[in-house]
Design an enzyme around this catalytic site. Structure first.
Site, PDB file in Angstrom:
ATOM      1  N   SER A  57       0.815  -1.218   0.000  1.00  0.00           N
ATOM      2  CA  SER A  57       0.000   0.000   0.000  1.00  0.00           C
ATOM      3  C   SER A  57       0.850   1.271   0.000  1.00  0.00           C
ATOM      4  O   SER A  57       2.001   1.264   0.434  1.00  0.00           O
ATOM      5  CB  SER A  57      -0.923   0.022   1.215  1.00  0.00           C
ATOM      6  OG  SER A  57      -1.629  -1.192   1.324  1.00  0.00           O
TER       7      SER A  57
HETATM    8  N1  SAH Z   1      -1.044  -5.019   3.903  1.00  0.00           N
HETATM    9  C1  SAH Z   1      -0.223  -5.315   2.751  1.00  0.00           C
HETATM   10  C2  SAH Z   1      -0.846  -4.937   1.429  1.00  0.00           C
HETATM   11  C3  SAH Z   1      -2.019  -5.763   1.141  1.00  0.00           C
HETATM   12  S1  SAH Z   1      -2.410  -6.072  -0.545  1.00  0.00           S
HETATM   13  C4  SAH Z   1       1.146  -4.683   2.860  1.00  0.00           C
HETATM   14  O1  SAH Z   1       1.400  -3.951   3.817  1.00  0.00           O
HETATM   15  O2  SAH Z   1       1.993  -4.951   1.995  1.00  0.00           O
HETATM   16  C5  SAH Z   1      -3.760  -7.156  -0.200  1.00  0.00           C
HETATM   17  C6  SAH Z   1      -3.352  -8.539   0.192  1.00  0.00           C
HETATM   18  O3  SAH Z   1      -4.523  -9.239   0.563  1.00  0.00           O
HETATM   19  C7  SAH Z   1      -2.743  -9.335  -0.964  1.00  0.00           C
HETATM   20  O4  SAH Z   1      -1.492  -9.816  -0.583  1.00  0.00           O
HETATM   21  C8  SAH Z   1      -3.734 -10.465  -1.197  1.00  0.00           C
HETATM   22  O5  SAH Z   1      -3.133 -11.673  -1.588  1.00  0.00           O
HETATM   23  C9  SAH Z   1      -4.389 -10.588   0.170  1.00  0.00           C
HETATM   24  N2  SAH Z   1      -5.709 -11.217   0.179  1.00  0.00           N
HETATM   25  C10 SAH Z   1      -6.719 -11.062  -0.682  1.00  0.00           C
HETATM   26  N3  SAH Z   1      -7.770 -11.812  -0.329  1.00  0.00           N
HETATM   27  C11 SAH Z   1      -7.416 -12.453   0.823  1.00  0.00           C
HETATM   28  C12 SAH Z   1      -8.053 -13.387   1.682  1.00  0.00           C
HETATM   29  N4  SAH Z   1      -9.289 -13.797   1.467  1.00  0.00           N
HETATM   30  N5  SAH Z   1      -7.385 -13.838   2.763  1.00  0.00           N
HETATM   31  C13 SAH Z   1      -6.116 -13.439   3.007  1.00  0.00           C
HETATM   32  N6  SAH Z   1      -5.453 -12.566   2.237  1.00  0.00           N
HETATM   33  C14 SAH Z   1      -6.085 -12.080   1.144  1.00  0.00           C
END
Ligand code: SAH
Length: 207
Positions: A57
């Protein structure tokens, strides 16, 4: 290091006032969380691509979401979407324990390695579907969802403690996502507040 200070100054001027949040960002090396090809851009205020087609992010969004959680040091926080692990690393400096769930094994393993390297021993990781929450460790005083959901996830709301706060991006399409802050009072009543427009990758629900 100069670029990290520049980023902190930018966050300040864009209205992030919480000095604990700013200090946590200042002490977290974002270059450790991005792909090698983007090291030079680690302190730009932009989202960057990570493995598995996901993104780390934008620092401003990380700062606003972290501040919106109103953390105190004794709290336990659940994060859905570990991604690079950057947001979790910042939460770990402000809360007692962070539980973070990622569905991509590759990202889960890389994040865990970073937490070990940074000696962030108060982060517990899990590879799986975060839409189901983390029942065994619930309830949580704070929940942060870092992927966009179509609706406020009912399962996560159930796992939020009375008096708790959840921050979650909600929206059907990328163009109309809004960041919500949800408060659950001691009697279980829910109040929702719109914070800002955001753009997140979707929360994928494993059937
Ligand atoms: N917080 C992260 C950025 C998140 S991007 C950081 O600091 O880098 C969103 C993330 O959510 C992605 O890695 C994606 O794979 C994950 N994601 C999406 N759906 C999900 C689910 N149902 N359970 C767990 N993770 C999930």
């Amino acid at each position: 290091m100069a670029s990290r200070i520049r980023l902190i100054m930018k966050l300040r001027t864009s209205g992030v006032q919480n000095t604990d949040v700013l200090a946590a960002i200042e002490h977290t090396p974002r270059e450790w969380f991005v792909e090698e090809a983007f090291t030079d851009h680690a302190y730009d205020d932009t989202a960057l691509p990570i493995a598995a087609g996901q993104t780390i992010s934008q620092p401003t969004v990380v700062a606003w979401m972290t501040a919106a959680l109103e953390l105190t040091p004794a709290m336990r926080v659940l994060e859905i979407g570990t991604g690079s692990g950057y947001q979790a690393a910042i939460l770990a400096r402000l809360a007692r324990r962070v539980y973070t769930i990622e569905r991509h094994r590759e990202l889960f393993l890389a994040a865990q390695e970073r937490f070990n390297r940074l000696k962030l021993t108060n982060i517990v990781t899990k590879c799986g579907d975060g839409a189901k929450g983390w029942k065994e460790a619930a309830p949580f005083e704070r929940i942060i969802v870092t992927a966009a959901t179509k609706e406020i996830p009912a399962v996560l709301l159930e796992q939020l403690a009375p008096g708790g706060v959840m921050v979650v991006p909600v929206g059907g399409s990328v163009a109309d996502q809004i960041l919500l802050r949800i408060r659950k009072d001691e009697s279980g009543n829910i109040a929702t507040q719109h914070l800002m427009n955001v753009r997140f990758v979707p929360l994928v629900e494993d059937k």
